[in-house]
Design a protein around this motif. Structure first.
Motif, PDB file in Angstrom:
ATOM      1  N   LYS A 189       8.705   5.339   0.866  1.00  0.00           N
ATOM      2  CA  LYS A 189       8.291   5.075  -0.471  1.00  0.00           C
ATOM      3  C   LYS A 189       9.421   4.435  -1.134  1.00  0.00           C
ATOM      4  O   LYS A 189      10.256   5.195  -1.592  1.00  0.00           O
ATOM      5  CB  LYS A 189       7.441   5.788  -1.384  1.00  0.00           C
ATOM      6  CG  LYS A 189       7.071   5.402  -2.694  1.00  0.00           C
ATOM      7  CD  LYS A 189       5.950   6.379  -3.192  1.00  0.00           C
ATOM      8  CE  LYS A 189       5.356   5.908  -4.621  1.00  0.00           C
ATOM      9  NZ  LYS A 189       6.056   4.986  -5.323  1.00  0.00           N
ATOM     10  N   SER A 221      -5.129   7.381  -6.161  1.00  0.00           N
ATOM     11  CA  SER A 221      -4.605   7.587  -7.522  1.00  0.00           C
ATOM     12  C   SER A 221      -3.356   6.557  -7.771  1.00  0.00           C
ATOM     13  O   SER A 221      -2.835   5.831  -6.951  1.00  0.00           O
ATOM     14  CB  SER A 221      -4.020   8.823  -7.803  1.00  0.00           C
ATOM     15  OG  SER A 221      -3.047   9.123  -6.626  1.00  0.00           O
ATOM     16  N   SER A 222      -3.285   6.419  -9.056  1.00  0.00           N
ATOM     17  CA  SER A 222      -2.204   5.305  -9.344  1.00  0.00           C
ATOM     18  C   SER A 222      -0.772   5.772  -9.246  1.00  0.00           C
ATOM     19  O   SER A 222      -0.525   6.997  -9.305  1.00  0.00           O
ATOM     20  CB  SER A 222      -2.368   4.920 -11.097  1.00  0.00           C
ATOM     21  OG  SER A 222      -1.240   4.411 -11.306  1.00  0.00           O
ATOM     22  N   GLY A 224       9.071   1.661  -3.648  1.00  0.00           N
ATOM     23  CA  GLY A 224       8.853   0.933  -4.885  1.00  0.00           C
ATOM     24  C   GLY A 224       7.989  -0.400  -4.515  1.00  0.00           C
ATOM     25  O   GLY A 224       8.045  -0.886  -3.502  1.00  0.00           O
ATOM     26  N   TRP A 240      -9.899   1.687 -18.040  1.00  0.00           N
ATOM     27  CA  TRP A 240      -8.404   2.400 -18.505  1.00  0.00           C
ATOM     28  C   TRP A 240      -8.506   3.043 -19.563  1.00  0.00           C
ATOM     29  O   TRP A 240      -9.328   2.715 -20.692  1.00  0.00           O
ATOM     30  CB  TRP A 240      -7.586   1.193 -18.686  1.00  0.00           C
ATOM     31  CG  TRP A 240      -6.431   1.039 -17.377  1.00  0.00           C
ATOM     32  CD1 TRP A 240      -6.846   1.415 -15.978  1.00  0.00           C
ATOM     33  CD2 TRP A 240      -5.516   0.091 -17.357  1.00  0.00           C
ATOM     34  NE1 TRP A 240      -5.789   1.113 -15.203  1.00  0.00           N
ATOM     35  CE2 TRP A 240      -5.034   0.165 -16.189  1.00  0.00           C
ATOM     36  CE3 TRP A 240      -4.932  -0.572 -18.193  1.00  0.00           C
ATOM     37  CZ2 TRP A 240      -3.975  -0.497 -15.499  1.00  0.00           C
ATOM     38  CZ3 TRP A 240      -3.698  -1.556 -17.727  1.00  0.00           C
ATOM     39  CH2 TRP A 240      -3.160  -1.344 -16.403  1.00  0.00           C
ATOM     40  N   HIS A 282      -7.959  -5.584  -8.361  1.00  0.00           N
ATOM     41  CA  HIS A 282      -7.920  -6.941  -8.364  1.00  0.00           C
ATOM     42  C   HIS A 282      -9.113  -7.732  -7.356  1.00  0.00           C
ATOM     43  O   HIS A 282      -8.973  -7.607  -6.191  1.00  0.00           O
ATOM     44  CB  HIS A 282      -6.370  -7.367  -7.867  1.00  0.00           C
ATOM     45  CG  HIS A 282      -5.649  -7.040  -8.646  1.00  0.00           C
ATOM     46  ND1 HIS A 282      -4.239  -6.742  -8.177  1.00  0.00           N
ATOM     47  CD2 HIS A 282      -5.283  -6.691  -9.957  1.00  0.00           C
ATOM     48  CE1 HIS A 282      -3.590  -6.605  -9.218  1.00  0.00           C
ATOM     49  NE2 HIS A 282      -4.015  -6.195 -10.204  1.00  0.00           N
ATOM     50  N   THR A 326       0.767  -1.237   0.057  1.00  0.00           N
ATOM     51  CA  THR A 326      -0.101  -0.265   0.064  1.00  0.00           C
ATOM     52  C   THR A 326       0.902   1.326  -0.132  1.00  0.00           C
ATOM     53  O   THR A 326       1.902   1.140   0.875  1.00  0.00           O
ATOM     54  CB  THR A 326      -0.917   0.028   1.272  1.00  0.00           C
ATOM     55  OG1 THR A 326       0.015  -0.105   2.370  1.00  0.00           O
ATOM     56  CG2 THR A 326      -1.897  -0.880   1.314  1.00  0.00           C
ATOM     57  N   ASP A 354       3.281  -1.204   4.211  1.00  0.00           N
ATOM     58  CA  ASP A 354       3.045   0.151   3.896  1.00  0.00           C
ATOM     59  C   ASP A 354       4.063   0.938   3.976  1.00  0.00           C
ATOM     60  O   ASP A 354       5.204   0.684   4.837  1.00  0.00           O
ATOM     61  CB  ASP A 354       1.945   0.726   4.754  1.00  0.00           C
ATOM     62  CG  ASP A 354       1.796   2.160   4.614  1.00  0.00           C
ATOM     63  OD1 ASP A 354       0.950   2.247   3.553  1.00  0.00           O
ATOM     64  OD2 ASP A 354       2.061   2.950   5.675  1.00  0.00           O
ATOM     65  N   ALA A 388       8.654  -3.579  -1.994  1.00  0.00           N
ATOM     66  CA  ALA A 388       7.528  -3.955  -0.872  1.00  0.00           C
ATOM     67  C   ALA A 388       7.061  -5.471  -0.910  1.00  0.00           C
ATOM     68  O   ALA A 388       6.799  -6.114  -0.099  1.00  0.00           O
ATOM     69  CB  ALA A 388       6.429  -2.766  -1.113  1.00  0.00           C
TER      70      ALA A 388
HETATM   71  N1  GDD Z   1       4.443  -0.348  -0.443  1.00  0.00           N
HETATM   72  C1  GDD Z   1       4.396   0.014  -1.465  1.00  0.00           C
HETATM   73  N2  GDD Z   1       5.182   0.847  -2.033  1.00  0.00           N
HETATM   74  N3  GDD Z   1       3.104   0.173  -2.177  1.00  0.00           N
HETATM   75  C2  GDD Z   1       3.010   0.604  -3.644  1.00  0.00           C
HETATM   76  C3  GDD Z   1       4.330   1.377  -4.153  1.00  0.00           C
HETATM   77  C4  GDD Z   1       5.327   1.467  -3.158  1.00  0.00           C
HETATM   78  O1  GDD Z   1       6.371   2.335  -3.745  1.00  0.00           O
HETATM   79  N4  GDD Z   1       3.646   1.602  -5.468  1.00  0.00           N
HETATM   80  C5  GDD Z   1       2.507   1.406  -5.622  1.00  0.00           C
HETATM   81  N5  GDD Z   1       2.154   0.488  -4.489  1.00  0.00           N
HETATM   82  C6  GDD Z   1       0.714  -0.164  -4.387  1.00  0.00           C
HETATM   83  C7  GDD Z   1      -0.323   0.568  -4.595  1.00  0.00           C
HETATM   84  O2  GDD Z   1      -0.688   1.171  -3.350  1.00  0.00           O
HETATM   85  C8  GDD Z   1      -1.191  -0.625  -4.929  1.00  0.00           C
HETATM   86  O3  GDD Z   1      -2.058  -1.092  -3.831  1.00  0.00           O
HETATM   87  C9  GDD Z   1      -0.654  -1.258  -5.804  1.00  0.00           C
HETATM   88  O4  GDD Z   1       1.037  -1.056  -5.216  1.00  0.00           O
HETATM   89  C10 GDD Z   1      -0.590  -1.011  -7.170  1.00  0.00           C
HETATM   90  O5  GDD Z   1      -0.213   0.329  -7.451  1.00  0.00           O
HETATM   91  P1  GDD Z   1      -1.215   1.130  -8.756  1.00  0.00           P
HETATM   92  O6  GDD Z   1      -0.584   2.653  -8.692  1.00  0.00           O
HETATM   93  O7  GDD Z   1      -2.501   1.122  -8.281  1.00  0.00           O
HETATM   94  O8  GDD Z   1      -0.944   0.645 -10.113  1.00  0.00           O
HETATM   95  P2  GDD Z   1      -1.870   0.577 -11.300  1.00  0.00           P
HETATM   96  O9  GDD Z   1      -3.052   0.088 -10.983  1.00  0.00           O
HETATM   97  O10 GDD Z   1      -1.405   1.981 -12.020  1.00  0.00           O
HETATM   98  O11 GDD Z   1      -0.948  -0.762 -12.054  1.00  0.00           O
HETATM   99  C11 GDD Z   1      -1.576  -2.134 -12.032  1.00  0.00           C
HETATM  100  O12 GDD Z   1      -1.385  -2.590 -13.372  1.00  0.00           O
HETATM  101  C12 GDD Z   1      -0.184  -2.782 -13.796  1.00  0.00           C
HETATM  102  C13 GDD Z   1      -0.169  -3.606 -14.970  1.00  0.00           C
HETATM  103  O13 GDD Z   1      -0.373  -2.875 -16.205  1.00  0.00           O
HETATM  104  C14 GDD Z   1      -0.906  -2.699 -11.019  1.00  0.00           C
HETATM  105  O14 GDD Z   1      -1.674  -4.096 -10.875  1.00  0.00           O
HETATM  106  C15 GDD Z   1       0.516  -3.156 -11.332  1.00  0.00           C
HETATM  107  O15 GDD Z   1       0.523  -4.085 -10.322  1.00  0.00           O
HETATM  108  C16 GDD Z   1       0.356  -3.961 -12.607  1.00  0.00           C
HETATM  109  O16 GDD Z   1       1.732  -4.223 -12.984  1.00  0.00           O
END
Ligand code: GDD
Ligand code: MN
Length: 376
Positions: free
Chosen positions: A76, A214-215, A78, A137, A104, A12, A42, A82
């Motif tokens: 943070k 946000s992403s 990555g 998306w 998911h 997270t 986290d 994590a």
């Molecule tokens: N602890 C931690 N540290 N968690 C992180 C970090 C970090 O630096 N960066 C992101 N997260 C967590 C977010 O909180 C979320 O639960 C999950 O990782 C995915 O991050 P999103 O920012 O929501 O990614 P997305 O939805 O744009 O990308 C999705 O699609 C990709 C494939 O195209 C995710 O499912 C990716 O895992 C996937 O590869």
């Protein structure tokens, strides 16, 4: 608590609006007969995600067979890192990795566990097989994701349709002894490359873009992805790829060649200093010395041949000298016929030198040191 059967890793960063809903939904989706450990990893989210989960834990009724652990990381660092830390902490026999933003759907977890029990080593929740889709998306994200998957499949030889998935499950012992670097977002891709021979099953699901928060996928994640593909390409499974070995041997062979110029020059100069030496004899010594040093360096360094049996070494030496001279003859032949055929001298010379240099490498690789032309 006894060992849980399943550990669910939930990375997270600023998911305060999603994480509790996520935990609730996971708990509802996992059959009561299965004991589970949710692990929230986290990265000190500014929105207090970590604290919110701690509070939720405190207010939670203790039940057998379900626990929540929170790993608080300092900053943070990555998604991949994590996830790896979560895996290191996991005690379940089976591990599930998923996002914490409700993209998911947890009701897919039992299907992943089922696939794992019956027929595979890694179960991937997949958007790109029949029955899977992406909801919400923009085209840009779809294109990036599709491009990244295609590159991973072509360049890294991965067969899974959705190697970029962030939703997958595997048995913990599968990754024991495997060193994963966790660069960027792509832990699954790294596993698919490094654990060759793993049986993969993909389970279709609908990815729903997050409603809240946000992403974190941005330029940084894309750059990390490229770096990761580069490293995994070089890694290429258990052994370096043929192309990499071929090029690194060629690079060594020509480095040795360049060193030969120096030896030649230095020895020729050295013996010219001695009054009793005629300068052309000194030159001959320089040539002989550089051929010999080239041979020894190529044998030990370029081709890593440590067998110095007298007969073997002499035969190799003779071949090496022979191919060197043949190369010279080839060069002369090419330059002569091209110039006579009307080509300019500089162009003909370049063609001659390059052909000689290449044939020299290939002939020695194959016939002097007994390797395959390409692999080896
Ligand atoms: N602890 C931690 N540290 N968690 C992180 C970090 C970090 O630096 N960066 C992101 N997260 C967590 C977010 O909180 C979320 O639960 C999950 O990782 C995915 O991050 P999103 O920012 O929501 O990614 P997305 O939805 O744009 O990308 C999705 O699609 C990709 C494939 O195209 C995710 O499912 C990716 O895992 C996937 O590869
Ligand atoms: Mn997301």
């Amino acid at each position: 608590m006894a060992r849980p059967q399943v550990s669910i890793i939930l990375p997270t960063y600023n998911e305060s609006q999603n994480i509790l809903e996520m935990l609730r939904s996971i708990r509802e989706s996992i059959p009561h007969s299965v004991s589970a450990q949710a692990i929230v990893v986290d990265d000190n989210s500014p929105d207090g995600t970590g604290r919110i989960v701690e509070e939720h834990k405190r207010g939670m009724k203790q039940v057998a067979g379900y626990t929540i652990d929170v790993i608080h990381r300092r900053a943070k660092a990555g998604l991949g890192a994590a996830i790896l830390q979560g895996i290191g902490h996991a005690r379940g026999e089976t591990i599930v990795v998923m996002d914490s933003d409700m993209s998911h759907p947890p009701h897919i977890i039992p299907k992943l566990l089922d696939a794992l029990r019956h027929r595979c080593d890694i179960a991937v929740a997949s958007r790109y097989i029949r029955g899977g889709r992406i909801d919400g998306w923009p085209a840009r994200r779809k294109i990036i994701s599709w491009g990244a998957s295609t590159i991973a499949r072509r360049v890294l030889g991965i067969t899974a349709r959705d190697p970029m998935s962030g939703f997958f499950a595997f048995r913990r012992n599968l990754v024991e002894g495997v060193s994963l670097d966790g660069i960027g977002f792509k832990v699954l891709m790294e596993m698919l490359v490094k654990i060759r021979g793993a049986r993969i099953t993909e389970v279709p699901y609908t990815f729903r873009d997050r409603r809240l928060g946000s992403s974190k996928m941005g330029g940084r994640a894309i750059a990390d992805y490229c770096r990761s593909v580069g490293r995994l390409y070089l890694h290429g499974g258990a052994e370096p790829r043929d192309s990499v070995r071929f090029l690194s041997k060629a690079a060594r062979f020509y480095t040795v060649g360049a060193s030969g110029f120096l030896v030649n020059y230095a020895i020729s100069l050295l013996f010219t200093q001695m009054p009793q030496f005629w300068y052309l004899h000194a030159n001959l010594l320089g040539i002989a010395a550089s051929i010999t040093s080239n041979f020894l360096l190529n044998k030990t360094w370029t081709f890593q041949d440590r067998d110095f049996g007298a007969r073997r070494t002499l035969i190799q030496y003779a071949k090496f000298v022979g191919f060197g001279s043949a190369g010279a003859a080839v060069q002369l032949g090419i330059v002569y016929s091209m110039v006579e055929g009307g080509w300019s001298y500089p162009v003909s010379l370049a063609a001659g030198v390059l052909t000689a240099a290449l044939s020299n490498f290939l002939l020695n690789k194959k016939w002097t040191f007994g390797e395959k032309l390409w692999g080896g």
